[in-house]
Design an enzyme around this catalytic site. Structure first.
Site, PDB file in Angstrom:
ATOM      1  CD  GLU A  34     -17.123  -4.233 -22.600  1.00 50.23           C
ATOM      2  OE1 GLU A  34     -17.667  -3.545 -21.709  1.00 50.23           O
ATOM      3  OE2 GLU A  34     -17.457  -5.415 -22.820  1.00 50.23           O
TER       4      GLU A  34
ATOM      5  NE  ARG B  76     -18.449   6.106 -16.601  1.00 50.14           N
ATOM      6  CZ  ARG B  76     -18.354   5.015 -15.838  1.00 50.14           C
ATOM      7  NH1 ARG B  76     -19.450   4.423 -15.397  1.00 50.14           N
ATOM      8  NH2 ARG B  76     -17.177   4.526 -15.515  1.00 50.14           N
TER       9      ARG B  76
ATOM     10  N   GLY C  71     -29.079  -0.009  -3.906  1.00 50.56           N
ATOM     11  CA  GLY C  71     -28.889  -0.762  -2.670  1.00 50.56           C
ATOM     12  C   GLY C  71     -29.854  -0.412  -1.563  1.00 50.56           C
TER      13      GLY C  71
ATOM     14  CG  ASP D 147     -23.917  -1.977 -18.845  1.00 43.42           C
ATOM     15  OD1 ASP D 147     -23.594  -1.626 -19.991  1.00 43.42           O
ATOM     16  OD2 ASP D 147     -23.141  -2.566 -18.069  1.00 43.42           O
TER      17      ASP D 147
ATOM     18  CD1 TRP E 195     -17.094   0.288 -19.750  1.00 40.57           C
ATOM     19  CD2 TRP E 195     -18.726   1.669 -19.096  1.00 40.57           C
ATOM     20  NE1 TRP E 195     -18.283  -0.338 -19.988  1.00 40.57           N
ATOM     21  CE2 TRP E 195     -19.303   0.483 -19.599  1.00 40.57           C
ATOM     22  CE3 TRP E 195     -19.577   2.673 -18.627  1.00 40.57           C
ATOM     23  CZ2 TRP E 195     -20.687   0.294 -19.657  1.00 40.57           C
ATOM     24  CZ3 TRP E 195     -20.949   2.481 -18.680  1.00 40.57           C
ATOM     25  CH2 TRP E 195     -21.488   1.304 -19.186  1.00 40.57           C
TER      26      TRP E 195
ATOM     27  CG  ASP F 131     -20.594  -9.780 -24.610  1.00 36.42           C
ATOM     28  OD1 ASP F 131     -21.126  -9.059 -23.759  1.00 36.42           O
ATOM     29  OD2 ASP F 131     -20.629  -9.535 -25.824  1.00 36.42           O
TER      30      ASP F 131
END
Length: 539
Positions: free
Chosen positions: A189, A241, A258, A353, A407, A466
């Site tokens: 994470e 990042r 999108g 991811d 994040w 998770d």
């Protein structure tokens, strides 16, 4: 000479889900879907780039649970059957839609797509780690590790042995599978706390990734922000990042996924087809589920599912090429601007991811393919690089102390510690204390050694971030709760059996067959005062 660098980083991870005790468990399909929609499509992209002489550079984490599942014979066999059913359904769909031109076209597209997936699957003899390793060996793909079971490290920092267990077991597992030690780690994470870098250094790691604010709020303030890594006082580098490039890709609202031409994720044949027709391809108990065959596109931001237009992969691929060109143009402008300000080559780190590409955003692998091709042929402002190569060419960086961060939502630890999941941590902490206690035991027999090693596995599996994440999102919560409780219950039984010198050999055989991750684990990894850990696990 290029003015700067772009580093694309993909984090490939799934929780360890393997149920030999059951003929069918829906959650195992998380892996099967990711193989079909993400991992094999990425391998196809890499193969195509190499075939065309494009010396691409990318960083990718493959987490220990994912590697373990991809190499597990039971799951390989079950995926083979899963893919066979998909192929059968796609062939039936061609016949079923023979009088509907566009649907037949789409059914033929899926039949060809699944056949290509099958070809890759069989060419590598069902072992996708072999496929990824070839690109590691050619220095195109820098494969890094993660926590052993993606444990959320800041919430176990009061037990340094637990953090060390997550790091050390992961590094050993990586070396077993790739024949070399890992150079970098994706902190689970992207969660960082001050001091963990000492353990990373002791494990032989050279760099890790954090969210942007983990670098931006470092002490002293980094001169170049997130556009250069910082070195911690241990010599381990931290890469931050870049939020501008990240949002363009991951956001379904303002980012590329999108777009109206792209495939609609939430309208699947498993829910749309007539029940008796689709029944052989859904869950054994008759409940509907996603099949992976989707005939509609997003159409528009406000379009209801009933109003979705038909998908066309030709136009979606064209849109992916357009978006790859736009992403490249934005990085050119960004790097050109930064290079003038910094007076040194900037680095833009773009971590995502991996499952976004292909699973959630079906056209994502096409986007990556076009991005590397366009960056290779159509511009000279930046070089695509992977993180190990960047450090090799840029060995001097500012020394700073990163800021505690993740994040996740709000940038810290709230997503993994809140009203929905806080109940798990007292149990995890108690189990950790017990595991540290067990680590001091010298096994008196092979059976006791097996029980001690299984206890270490159960603790690691219970620590997976998770489960807390799923409890917070509100999806598949009963499964996450069940998994957390089952690993803790198994651990506690092992603890009591070992302490009472009354190990149930039959039960232990059953549990070790189900939870068979890390076959070479050594429970002594949890011992305090390990020499190689130095002060990171000291008093």
């Amino acid at each position: 000479m290029a003015l700067g660098y772009v580093a694309l980083v993909l984090h490939a991870h799934l929780p360890f889900v393997r149920h030999p005790e059951s003929d069918y468990v829906l959650e195992e399909e998380w892996l099967y879907e990711a193989i079909t929609e993400t991992y094999i499509p990425l391998i196809q992209v890499f193969e195509g780039l190499k075939w065309d002489g494009i010396d691409f550079k990318m960083t990718m984490s493959l987490t220990p649970p994912l590697i373990s599942m991809l190499r597990d014979p039971l799951l390989q066999e079950r995926y083979d059957n899963h893919l066979a059913k998909l192929q059968d359904l796609s062939v039936r769909e061609i016949e079923h839609n023979q009088h509907h031109g566009h649907l037949r076209y789409l059914a033929e597209y899926y039949a060809q797509h699944f056949a290509q997936i099958r070809e890759v699957w069989e060419r590598y003899n069902r072992d996708l780690i072999v496929a990824f390793k070839q690109f590691l060996d050619s220095n195109n793909l820098e494969i890094i590790t993660c926590g052993a079971t993606h444990g959320y490290l800041p919430l176990m920092k009061m037990y340094p042995q637990a953090v060390w267990g997550q790091i050390k077991v992961a590094c050993e597992h990586y070396e077993e599978n790739f024949g070399r030690p890992p150079q970098g780690i994706w902190l689970p994470e992207c969660s960082y706390y001050e001091g963990v870098e000492r353990m990373l250094a002791d494990a032989g790691l050279r760099y890790f990734l954090v969210d942007g604010h983990g670098v931006l709020y470092a002490r002293p303030r980094p001169r170049y922000g997130t556009y250069a890594p910082i070195f911690t006082e241990t010599g381990v580098a931290a890469f931050g990042r870049d939020h501008e490039s990240s949002q363009q890709v991951w956001s379904a609202k303002v980012g590329y996924p999108g777009d109206s031409e792209y495939r609609e994720f939430y309208k699947d044949l498993g829910w749309e087809a007539e029940y008796e027709y689709i029944k052989p391809y859904i869950m054994p108990d008759g409940q509907r589920k996603n099949t992976g065959i989707k005939y509609h596109k997003i159409t528009g931001p406000d379009a209801a599912l009933s109003d979705k237009a038909f998908y066309d992969p030709y136009w979606a691929r064209e849109k992916a090429a357009e978006h790859a060109g736009n992403f490249m143009y934005n990085r050119e402008q960004q790097i050109d601007h930064l290079a003038g300000m910094m007076q040194r080559p900037p680095l833009v780190v773009c971590p995502y991811d991996a499952e976004l590409f292909g699973h959630w955003w079906y056209e994502g692998p096409w986007f990556i393919d076009y991005l590397f091709r366009k960056a290779w042929y159509d511009q000279d402002i930046f070089d695509m690089t992977h993180l190990a190569e960047y450090l090799q060419h840029n060995p001097t960086q500012q020394v700073c102390r990163p800021c505690q961060s993740s994040w996740g939502y709000k940038g810290f630890h709230e997503y993994w510690l809140n009203d929905s999941n806080s109940w798990i941590y007292p149990h995890l902490h108690k189990a950790t204390e017990r595991m540290i206690e067990l680590s001091l035991v010298e096994a008196s027999s092979q059976l006791e050694e097996k029980a001690l090693n299984q206890a270490a596995r159960e603790l690691l599996l219970a620590q997976s971030s998770d489960w807390a994440f799923i409890m917070r999102t509100g999806t598949m919560v009963p499964y996450a709760v069940r998994r957390t409780k089952s690993h803790l219950l198994r651990f506690n039984k092992l603890y009591e059996d070992i302490k009472s010198h009354n190990i149930d050999a039959g039960w232990l055989d059953k549990v070790s067959t189900i939870d068979n991750i890390f076959p070479n684990i050594n429970y002594r990894v949890y011992r305090p005062f390990l020499k190689e850990v130095g002060k990171s696990v000291g008093a």
